[in-house]
Design a protein around this motif. Structure first.
Motif, PDB file in Angstrom:
ATOM      1  N   SER A   1      21.670  50.687  61.721  1.00 46.00           N
ATOM      2  CA  SER A   1      20.313  50.173  61.871  1.00 46.00           C
ATOM      3  C   SER A   1      20.379  48.657  61.873  1.00 46.00           C
ATOM      4  O   SER A   1      21.339  48.067  61.366  1.00 46.00           O
ATOM      5  N   THR A   2      19.365  48.044  62.425  1.00 43.46           N
ATOM      6  CA  THR A   2      19.353  46.583  62.492  1.00 43.46           C
ATOM      7  C   THR A   2      19.377  45.980  61.094  1.00 43.46           C
ATOM      8  O   THR A   2      20.141  45.043  60.826  1.00 43.46           O
TER       9      THR A   2
ATOM     10  N   THR B   1      30.679  50.974  60.626  1.00 50.74           N
ATOM     11  CA  THR B   1      29.932  49.777  61.014  1.00 50.74           C
ATOM     12  C   THR B   1      29.966  48.734  59.915  1.00 50.74           C
ATOM     13  O   THR B   1      30.150  47.537  60.167  1.00 50.74           O
TER      14      THR B   1
ATOM     15  N   VAL C   1      22.888  46.313  59.550  1.00 50.70           N
ATOM     16  CA  VAL C   1      23.853  45.358  60.103  1.00 50.70           C
ATOM     17  C   VAL C   1      23.590  43.959  59.556  1.00 50.70           C
ATOM     18  O   VAL C   1      24.525  43.229  59.200  1.00 50.70           O
ATOM     19  N   LEU C   2      22.325  43.577  59.476  1.00 50.61           N
ATOM     20  CA  LEU C   2      21.986  42.251  58.950  1.00 50.61           C
ATOM     21  C   LEU C   2      22.381  42.121  57.486  1.00 50.61           C
ATOM     22  O   LEU C   2      22.846  41.059  57.044  1.00 50.61           O
TER      23      LEU C   2
END
Length: 318
Positions: free
Chosen positions: A156-157, A103, A160-161
């Protein structure tokens, strides 16, 4: 006249070699980060890496007696130092602790696309069709590698951010660095950018001191390696090459990194890649080849001969 022509002929090849050194060393960094990141927190690892790089670069700068860069180079040095050397390294280290490697690779590889777009917008660089096509192929390859490496539920959010923030910081830092290289040397721009980044990471000094006393020797040696080679050497060769081509083309070159990471992980960590991973790596390399190629067209020179006349716009001669 002959010496000048010879230098102009060699310069593109030297820039290509410099870009190759950068890509190989940046790929090796992913293997070292796995060891160092297990013992050091994101901020401490970034600071330790930048301090090691600053010592090496500072010594080389003193030996070469290059001194301070011109005043006109400082805005680009300051922005690239804060965003690329500082924010990017901390955000990437942190993001890779929150998401799986696949990711992280997919999100961070938005960076070269942003570099091309920002270069066109802020630097007036041309986006030739071959560059766009090559980047599309390489990005597809990076996504393929990322999907093949992604673990279940590993994203996880916040992770990714953080990786997205790293990509934006990287792209903005590169575009800011490009004008600085018109005024200062690659060594000057890299050295003082690294010092700016280290200064920005000083709030993590306490963490670095505490963790260094408990970290295994192998983790500390990997942190030093990250500073000396993927930072001090690779960022300098990057700056040398960037000064001699467009930001978009240099960004596209970094798509070779995922393919090399797969190969290095195979050789150094005995991580045998799957067919999907190998296919993605091949796409990355194919896209880089397309983006670095330059079109040739035939022109009648009066004697029926063929001569090269077409160059990618924005690439300075020599």
């Amino acid at each position: 006249m002959t010496n000048s022509a010879g230098t102009a002929h060699r310069s593109p090849w030297l820039a290509l070699v410099a870009a190759g050194v950068t890509v190989v060393l940046w790929a090796s960094a992913f293997v070292s980060i796995r060891s160092a990141g297990a013992a050091y927190s994101p901020g401490a690892l970034a600071l330790g890496r930048l301090l090691a790089a600053s010592v090496v670069l500072g010594c080389v700068l003193l030996i070469r007696r290059e001194g301070l860069p011109p005043r006109a180079a400082w805005p680009g040095i300051a922005v690239s130092g804060l965003l690329w050397f500082g924010l990017y390294m901390v955000a990437l280290n942190w993001g890779e602790q929150e998401v799986d490697a696949g990711t992280a690779a997919m999100v961070v590889n938005i960076g070269p696309v942003l570099i091309a777009l920002l270069g066109a917008r802020m630097l007036g660089e041309h986006l030739p069709p071959r560059l766009l096509a090559g980047m599309a192929v390489s990005f597809a390859g990076a996504v393929t590698v990322g999907l093949s490496m992604s673990g279940e539920g590993g994203a996880s959010t916040i992770g990714v951010l953080l990786c997205l923030l790293a990509a934006v910081a990287y792209a903005t830092g590169v575009v800011a660095q490009k004008p600085a290289l018109a005024h200062g040397s690659a060594l000057q721009v890299t050295t003082f950018g690294c010092l700016v980044g280290a200064a920005a990471c000083l709030p993590f000094a306490g963490q670095l001191l505490d963790q260094a006393s408990d970290a295994p020797v192998s983790a500390t040696l990997n942190m030093v390696y990250l500073g000396v080679f993927p930072t001090a050497l690779a960022f300098t060769t990057w700056a040398y090459a960037l000064a001699r081509t467009t930001a978009g083309r240099m960004g596209a070159t970094t798509y070779a990194v995922p393919a090399l990471v797969v190969l290095m992980s195979w050789l150094a960590l005995d991580e045998v890649p799957g067919l999907l991973t190998l296919a993605g790596g091949a796409l990355c390399l194919a896209g880089v080849a397309v983006s670095r190629s330059r079109p040739r067209r035939s022109v009648d020179g009066g004697d029926g001969g063929l001569r090269e006349t077409s160059r990618v716009s924005g690439r300075p001669p020599g």
